[in-house]
Design a protein around this motif. Structure first.
Motif, PDB file in Angstrom:
ATOM      1  N   LEU A  85       0.774  -1.151  -0.176  1.00 43.84           N
ATOM      2  CA  LEU A  85       0.116  -0.151  -0.021  1.00 43.84           C
ATOM      3  C   LEU A  85       0.733   1.265  -0.087  1.00 43.84           C
ATOM      4  O   LEU A  85       0.365   2.169  -0.687  1.00 43.84           O
ATOM      5  CB  LEU A  85      -0.957  -0.042   1.131  1.00 43.84           C
ATOM      6  CG  LEU A  85      -1.992  -1.202   1.005  1.00 43.84           C
ATOM      7  CD1 LEU A  85      -2.783  -1.291   2.507  1.00 43.84           C
ATOM      8  CD2 LEU A  85      -2.949  -0.947   0.047  1.00 43.84           C
ATOM      9  N   ILE A  88       1.978   2.216  -3.295  1.00 40.70           N
ATOM     10  CA  ILE A  88       0.870   2.618  -4.229  1.00 40.70           C
ATOM     11  C   ILE A  88       0.942   4.148  -4.017  1.00 40.70           C
ATOM     12  O   ILE A  88       0.542   5.030  -4.844  1.00 40.70           O
ATOM     13  CB  ILE A  88      -0.211   2.159  -3.848  1.00 40.70           C
ATOM     14  CG1 ILE A  88      -0.457   0.486  -4.195  1.00 40.70           C
ATOM     15  CG2 ILE A  88      -1.554   2.490  -4.932  1.00 40.70           C
ATOM     16  CD1 ILE A  88      -0.843  -0.105  -5.362  1.00 40.70           C
ATOM     17  N   PHE A  91       3.510   6.091  -5.593  1.00 41.37           N
ATOM     18  CA  PHE A  91       3.247   6.381  -6.709  1.00 41.37           C
ATOM     19  C   PHE A  91       2.381   7.638  -6.931  1.00 41.37           C
ATOM     20  O   PHE A  91       2.326   8.549  -8.070  1.00 41.37           O
ATOM     21  CB  PHE A  91       2.329   5.218  -7.507  1.00 41.37           C
ATOM     22  CG  PHE A  91       2.156   5.195  -8.821  1.00 41.37           C
ATOM     23  CD1 PHE A  91       0.721   5.924  -9.415  1.00 41.37           C
ATOM     24  CD2 PHE A  91       3.109   4.740 -10.000  1.00 41.37           C
ATOM     25  CE1 PHE A  91       0.709   6.070 -10.841  1.00 41.37           C
ATOM     26  CE2 PHE A  91       2.758   4.991 -11.313  1.00 41.37           C
ATOM     27  CZ  PHE A  91       1.591   5.671 -11.600  1.00 41.37           C
ATOM     28  N   SER A  92       1.139   7.631  -6.124  1.00 37.05           N
ATOM     29  CA  SER A  92       0.197   8.750  -6.355  1.00 37.05           C
ATOM     30  C   SER A  92       0.933   9.995  -6.166  1.00 37.05           C
ATOM     31  O   SER A  92       0.489  11.021  -6.409  1.00 37.05           O
ATOM     32  CB  SER A  92      -1.078   8.511  -5.434  1.00 37.05           C
ATOM     33  OG  SER A  92      -0.661   8.753  -4.131  1.00 37.05           O
TER      34      SER A  92
ATOM     35  N   LEU B 216      -5.559  -5.557  -5.286  1.00 32.76           N
ATOM     36  CA  LEU B 216      -4.764  -5.151  -4.133  1.00 32.76           C
ATOM     37  C   LEU B 216      -4.801  -6.141  -3.149  1.00 32.76           C
ATOM     38  O   LEU B 216      -3.912  -6.658  -2.395  1.00 32.76           O
ATOM     39  CB  LEU B 216      -4.532  -3.759  -3.893  1.00 32.76           C
ATOM     40  CG  LEU B 216      -4.315  -2.674  -4.726  1.00 32.76           C
ATOM     41  CD1 LEU B 216      -4.248  -1.278  -4.255  1.00 32.76           C
ATOM     42  CD2 LEU B 216      -2.905  -2.983  -5.344  1.00 32.76           C
ATOM     43  N   LEU B 398       1.414  -4.524  -9.807  1.00 31.06           N
ATOM     44  CA  LEU B 398       1.285  -3.107  -9.052  1.00 31.06           C
ATOM     45  C   LEU B 398       1.689  -2.088 -10.147  1.00 31.06           C
ATOM     46  O   LEU B 398       0.751  -0.974  -9.969  1.00 31.06           O
ATOM     47  CB  LEU B 398       2.140  -3.225  -7.893  1.00 31.06           C
ATOM     48  CG  LEU B 398       1.990  -3.969  -6.600  1.00 31.06           C
ATOM     49  CD1 LEU B 398       2.931  -3.823  -5.687  1.00 31.06           C
ATOM     50  CD2 LEU B 398       0.369  -3.852  -6.233  1.00 31.06           C
ATOM     51  N   CYS B 402      -1.423   1.006 -10.825  1.00 27.94           N
ATOM     52  CA  CYS B 402      -1.330   2.097 -10.631  1.00 27.94           C
ATOM     53  C   CYS B 402      -1.427   2.933 -12.117  1.00 27.94           C
ATOM     54  O   CYS B 402      -1.972   3.868 -11.843  1.00 27.94           O
ATOM     55  CB  CYS B 402       0.072   2.487 -10.300  1.00 27.94           C
ATOM     56  SG  CYS B 402       0.474   2.098  -8.646  1.00 27.94           S
ATOM     57  N   VAL B 415      -5.462   6.828  -7.475  1.00 28.37           N
ATOM     58  CA  VAL B 415      -4.452   5.998  -7.004  1.00 28.37           C
ATOM     59  C   VAL B 415      -4.629   5.890  -5.541  1.00 28.37           C
ATOM     60  O   VAL B 415      -4.451   4.789  -5.114  1.00 28.37           O
ATOM     61  CB  VAL B 415      -3.219   6.338  -7.899  1.00 28.37           C
ATOM     62  CG1 VAL B 415      -2.077   5.445  -7.170  1.00 28.37           C
ATOM     63  CG2 VAL B 415      -3.250   6.489  -9.225  1.00 28.37           C
ATOM     64  N   THR B 416      -4.474   7.098  -4.837  1.00 23.77           N
ATOM     65  CA  THR B 416      -4.713   7.057  -3.605  1.00 23.77           C
ATOM     66  C   THR B 416      -5.854   6.357  -2.969  1.00 23.77           C
ATOM     67  O   THR B 416      -5.468   5.408  -1.926  1.00 23.77           O
ATOM     68  CB  THR B 416      -4.611   8.593  -2.919  1.00 23.77           C
ATOM     69  OG1 THR B 416      -3.825   9.287  -3.724  1.00 23.77           O
ATOM     70  CG2 THR B 416      -4.421   8.474  -1.322  1.00 23.77           C
ATOM     71  N   VAL B 418      -7.362   3.896  -4.389  1.00 26.18           N
ATOM     72  CA  VAL B 418      -7.429   2.475  -4.668  1.00 26.18           C
ATOM     73  C   VAL B 418      -6.398   1.781  -3.574  1.00 26.18           C
ATOM     74  O   VAL B 418      -6.822   0.666  -3.286  1.00 26.18           O
ATOM     75  CB  VAL B 418      -6.643   2.126  -6.163  1.00 26.18           C
ATOM     76  CG1 VAL B 418      -5.302   2.202  -6.065  1.00 26.18           C
ATOM     77  CG2 VAL B 418      -7.271   1.010  -6.661  1.00 26.18           C
ATOM     78  N   ALA B 419      -5.552   2.546  -2.926  1.00 25.00           N
ATOM     79  CA  ALA B 419      -4.625   2.046  -1.971  1.00 25.00           C
ATOM     80  C   ALA B 419      -5.515   1.814  -0.868  1.00 25.00           C
ATOM     81  O   ALA B 419      -5.520   0.905  -0.130  1.00 25.00           O
ATOM     82  CB  ALA B 419      -3.543   2.954  -1.643  1.00 25.00           C
ATOM     83  N   GLY B 422      -7.551  -1.041  -1.038  1.00 26.32           N
ATOM     84  CA  GLY B 422      -6.715  -2.167  -1.096  1.00 26.32           C
ATOM     85  C   GLY B 422      -6.860  -2.692   0.494  1.00 26.32           C
ATOM     86  O   GLY B 422      -7.059  -3.717   0.888  1.00 26.32           O
ATOM     87  N   LEU B 423      -6.773  -1.452   1.383  1.00 25.96           N
ATOM     88  CA  LEU B 423      -6.405  -1.790   2.805  1.00 25.96           C
ATOM     89  C   LEU B 423      -7.799  -2.192   3.342  1.00 25.96           C
ATOM     90  O   LEU B 423      -7.861  -3.468   3.961  1.00 25.96           O
ATOM     91  CB  LEU B 423      -6.105  -0.518   3.351  1.00 25.96           C
ATOM     92  CG  LEU B 423      -6.161  -0.621   4.790  1.00 25.96           C
ATOM     93  CD1 LEU B 423      -4.977  -1.776   5.271  1.00 25.96           C
ATOM     94  CD2 LEU B 423      -5.923   0.741   5.532  1.00 25.96           C
ATOM     95  N   TYR B 426      -8.458  -5.996   2.047  1.00 23.35           N
ATOM     96  CA  TYR B 426      -7.496  -6.653   2.909  1.00 23.35           C
ATOM     97  C   TYR B 426      -8.220  -7.235   4.081  1.00 23.35           C
ATOM     98  O   TYR B 426      -8.164  -8.171   4.642  1.00 23.35           O
ATOM     99  CB  TYR B 426      -5.880  -6.229   2.825  1.00 23.35           C
ATOM    100  CG  TYR B 426      -5.203  -7.061   3.554  1.00 23.35           C
ATOM    101  CD1 TYR B 426      -4.724  -6.722   4.754  1.00 23.35           C
ATOM    102  CD2 TYR B 426      -4.979  -8.429   3.378  1.00 23.35           C
ATOM    103  CE1 TYR B 426      -3.553  -7.817   5.430  1.00 23.35           C
ATOM    104  CE2 TYR B 426      -4.100  -9.393   3.780  1.00 23.35           C
ATOM    105  CZ  TYR B 426      -3.477  -8.919   5.036  1.00 23.35           C
ATOM    106  OH  TYR B 426      -2.608  -9.925   5.762  1.00 23.35           O
TER     107      TYR B 426
END
Lengths: 153, 503
Positions: A85, A88, A91-92, B216, B398, B402, B415-416, B418-419, B422-423, B426
């Motif tokens: 995470l 990612i 990246f952003s 993710l 990944l 992204c 993108v933020t 999606v993270a 992802g959390l 999970y």
């Protein structure tokens, strides 16, 4: 263990339900003729809450034993999520400022930390290959308007 | 013009060198885009739309259409092999396709998917050809009340996809609905749950949610569970691609049912491929005599949804071409392309441009044939992907995720998020919650709300509107039946069997 998991599940649902209801109560329920923006969220969140209560009660009735956790195991457990995470997020943060090549390379580099004991050379090579490959596929191949490289802020 | 004459006209238009060439280009690019996670047909179409401005209308639409339904073929490849959906509609292929791949049957899964997709598409095309304009009137029969009751039933059925308890499944549907409410409320213009973040005013993009929670979360999960990484069955020969007689026998009815479901939902304006795939899965699970096999590699679990989403992709052209109402964002882009070329779709379309209409239909079928031919030999290549050690594979995944997400709106904020998802995905995985029902709730929730409100506005607050129309009343009855049936099931066995390994 399953009961503990269920207990957590139920509590998470209750928490979410409460959050949505509290924030949503300001939106107004409206009248049957004109349902307000708060109607659906509050009704749905209430259903969520009821299910949360049901799951929690079931878990408590089954008897909950707390799992014993060691700090080292917890840290090892958190390694992968944080690395992935984190990459990612990096990246952003870097894509607009530094371009595709840098951002992609950083994703590879940081996410490789997810596994203990990785070969640095392999990571570097992989970063270069993948960021280069991504540039070829996305920018040259598909014509996406993404900046490849940018140095100043 | 008789039907045969129309088909002949279509063949004339579709078999020109130019038409064939662009059909091929379209399906090829479409498959490729479909495979890449994050880049769905919407992104692909919007990128390639400008390229078509200088082409004659038939070539332009043929190519764009090829990209659209080609992406449906490609999306399931990543789902099956990597548990990472290439597009939201392929997310359902992860549920049984990936377990099959882990059992060493990736080749079979991919082959059956291609076959199911082709048959589904063919049935869809056939329906468009024969019933096209007539089917448009079916879509018209659905008013706000009917839609809201239909979708409400679908929401509840979505809870049934869950392998665990129905309660958990419904909780996820509810959560999905709540997440769908994030953004600007269409009716009143009020921002809901956006937490003062301007980028959230348009809501959470579907592809972000799907990729974050499915993709993710999967990558993280794989890395924390050491056993899941090494693929024990890396050897794939041509023989292993061939499905057993049992596989084929088991798939016949699911494919038929899936194509039926897909054709139905594709025709309805507003519902598209993603919904069709999930509904087909839910229905298969419900009618199966052995529902516990689902989620563990049941072949019906991939053939039905694949037939559904491909037939939906074809029948989605019906409301788009005959009514001018697009079923989803990709269709909207195609509609835009038609208008740019000066060909307004609508009731006049078939009458004024029969050559284009029938040419398109035949070209759709040619495109699907091309896809089937292209994909089958490539299956061996795709399966080799499994042999790559995961520590090379997951960084690549990944990076693709992204860039794919970023490219949708050139937004690093996406993108933020999606993270973030992802959390969330999970955590849900750890708590043994399922993501699929959430996705359906997310898609359908806003639609239920909008139609509910519209229905009540039409009826001036009178709730009887939902029973007045026979169609709507039928759905209400269906809803009640499913509700009672589910409750009966939970009552009988106190806790459904859960074969969950303790971590």
């Amino acid at each position: 263990m399953t009961a503990f998991r269920d207990l957590l599940s139920g509590l998470v649902l209750l928490l979410l339900s409460a959050a949505f209801i509290i924030v949503g109560s300001g939106y107004g329920l409206g009248t049957p003729l004109r349902l307000g923006p708060g109607f659906l969220p509050i009704v749905t969140a209430s259903i969520l809450g009821i299910i949360g209560i049901a799951i929690t009660v079931n878990a408590l009735r089954a008897g909950v034993t707390l799992p014993d956790t060691q700090l080292s195991r917890t840290i090892a457990f958190l390694r992968a999520p944080i690395a992935i995470l984190g990459s990612i997020i990096v990246f952003s943060l870097t894509i607009n400022r530094f371009g595709l090549l840098v951002a992609s390379a950083l994703v590879v580099a940081i996410s490789s930390l997810a596994e203990p004991g990785t070969n640095i050379i392999r990571v570097v090579i992989l970063s270069i290959v993948l960021s280069g490959g991504a540039a070829v596929i996305f920018v040259f191949g598909l014509g996406l308007p993404i900046r490849l490289f940018r140095w100043w802020g | 013009m008789s039907f045969i004459e129309n088909i002949a006209l279509g063949f004339q238009v579709a078999f020109t060198t130019q038409a064939l060439l662009f059909c091929f280009i379209g399906v090829f690019i479409g498959t490729f885009i479909g495979v890449l996670p994050g880049l769905g047909s919407v992104a692909g179409l919007s990128m390639l739309l400008p390229l078509t401005y200088h082409l004659p209308p038939s070539a332009a639409i043929i190519m764009l259409a090829g990209i659209y339904y080609g992406a449906q073929y490609g999306g399931s490849i990543a789902s099956i092999l990597l548990n990472l959906p290439g597009s939201p509609s392929s997310a359902v292929a992860c549920l049984d396709g990936h377990p099959m791949s882990q059992q060493g049957r990736a080749g079979v899964a991919l082959l059956m998917t291609t076959v199911a997709s082709f048959i589904g598409a063919t049935i869809g095309i056939f329906l468009v050809a024969v019933f096209g304009p007539a089917l448009a009137t079916v879509g018209l029969a659905f008013g706000a009340a009917e839609y809201s009751m239909l979708l409400l039933t679908a929401l509840f059925a979505a809870g049934a996809i869950a392998q665990g308890s129905v309660l958990r499944g419904l909780a996820m549907v509810a959560l999905g609905v709540l997440l769908g409410a994030v953004g600007t409320d269409i009716t009143t213009g009020i921002r809901r749950y956006t937490l003062e973040i301007p980028e959230l005013a348009d809501g959470i993009p579907l592809v972000v949610l799907a990729l974050g929670m499915f993709g993710l979360a999967e990558v993280i999960g794989r890395l924390t569970d050491k056993d899941a990484q090494t693929s024990k069955h890396a050897r794939v020969s041509l023989r292993s691609m061939i499905p057993t007689r049992e596989d084929v026998g088991r798939s016949v009815r699911p494919i038929a049912r899936g194509a039926g479901v897909g054709s139905f939902f594709g025709t309805l304006p507003g519902t598209g491929v993603t919904l069709s795939a999930f509904m087909a899965y839910a229905i298969e699970k419900r009618v199966s005599s052995t529902p516990e096999r689902f989620g563990k590699g049941a072949i019906e679990g991939i053939t039905a949804p694949e037939a559904a989403n491909n037939s939906a992709a074809q029948t989605a052209f019906i409301p788009t071409l005959t009514l001018g109402v697009p079923g989803d964002a990709s269709m909207a882009l195609l509609l835009g392309a038609l208008m740019i070329h000066g060909i307004p779709p609508g009731p006049q379309f078939v009458g004024q441009h029969p050559d284009l209409f029938w040419g398109l239909i035949i070209s759709f079928w040619i495109g699907n044939v091309l896809l089937a031919i292209l994909n089958v030999p490539l299956i061996g290549m795709w399966v080799q992907l499994l042999r790559i050690p995961y520590h090379y594979l997951f960084p690549a995944i990944l990076v693709f995720v992204c860039i794919g997400i970023y490219s949708v709106s050139n937004s690093s904020f996406d993108v933020t998020i999606v993270a973030v998802f992802g959390l969330i995905g999970y955590v849900m995985r750890l708590l043994r919650f399922e993501v699929a029902p959430l996705l359906i709730g997310f898609i359908l929730g806003p639609m239920v709300e909008e139609n509910l409100r519209r229905a009540l506005t039409i009826s001036r607050g009178d709730p009887m509107i939902f029973i007045d129309s026979p169609l709507s009343a039928a759905f209400v009855a269906l809803f009640v039946i499913i509700l009672l049936w589910t409750l009966r099931g939970t009552w009988r066995k106190p806790r459904p069997q859960q074969n969950q390994t303790i971590e």
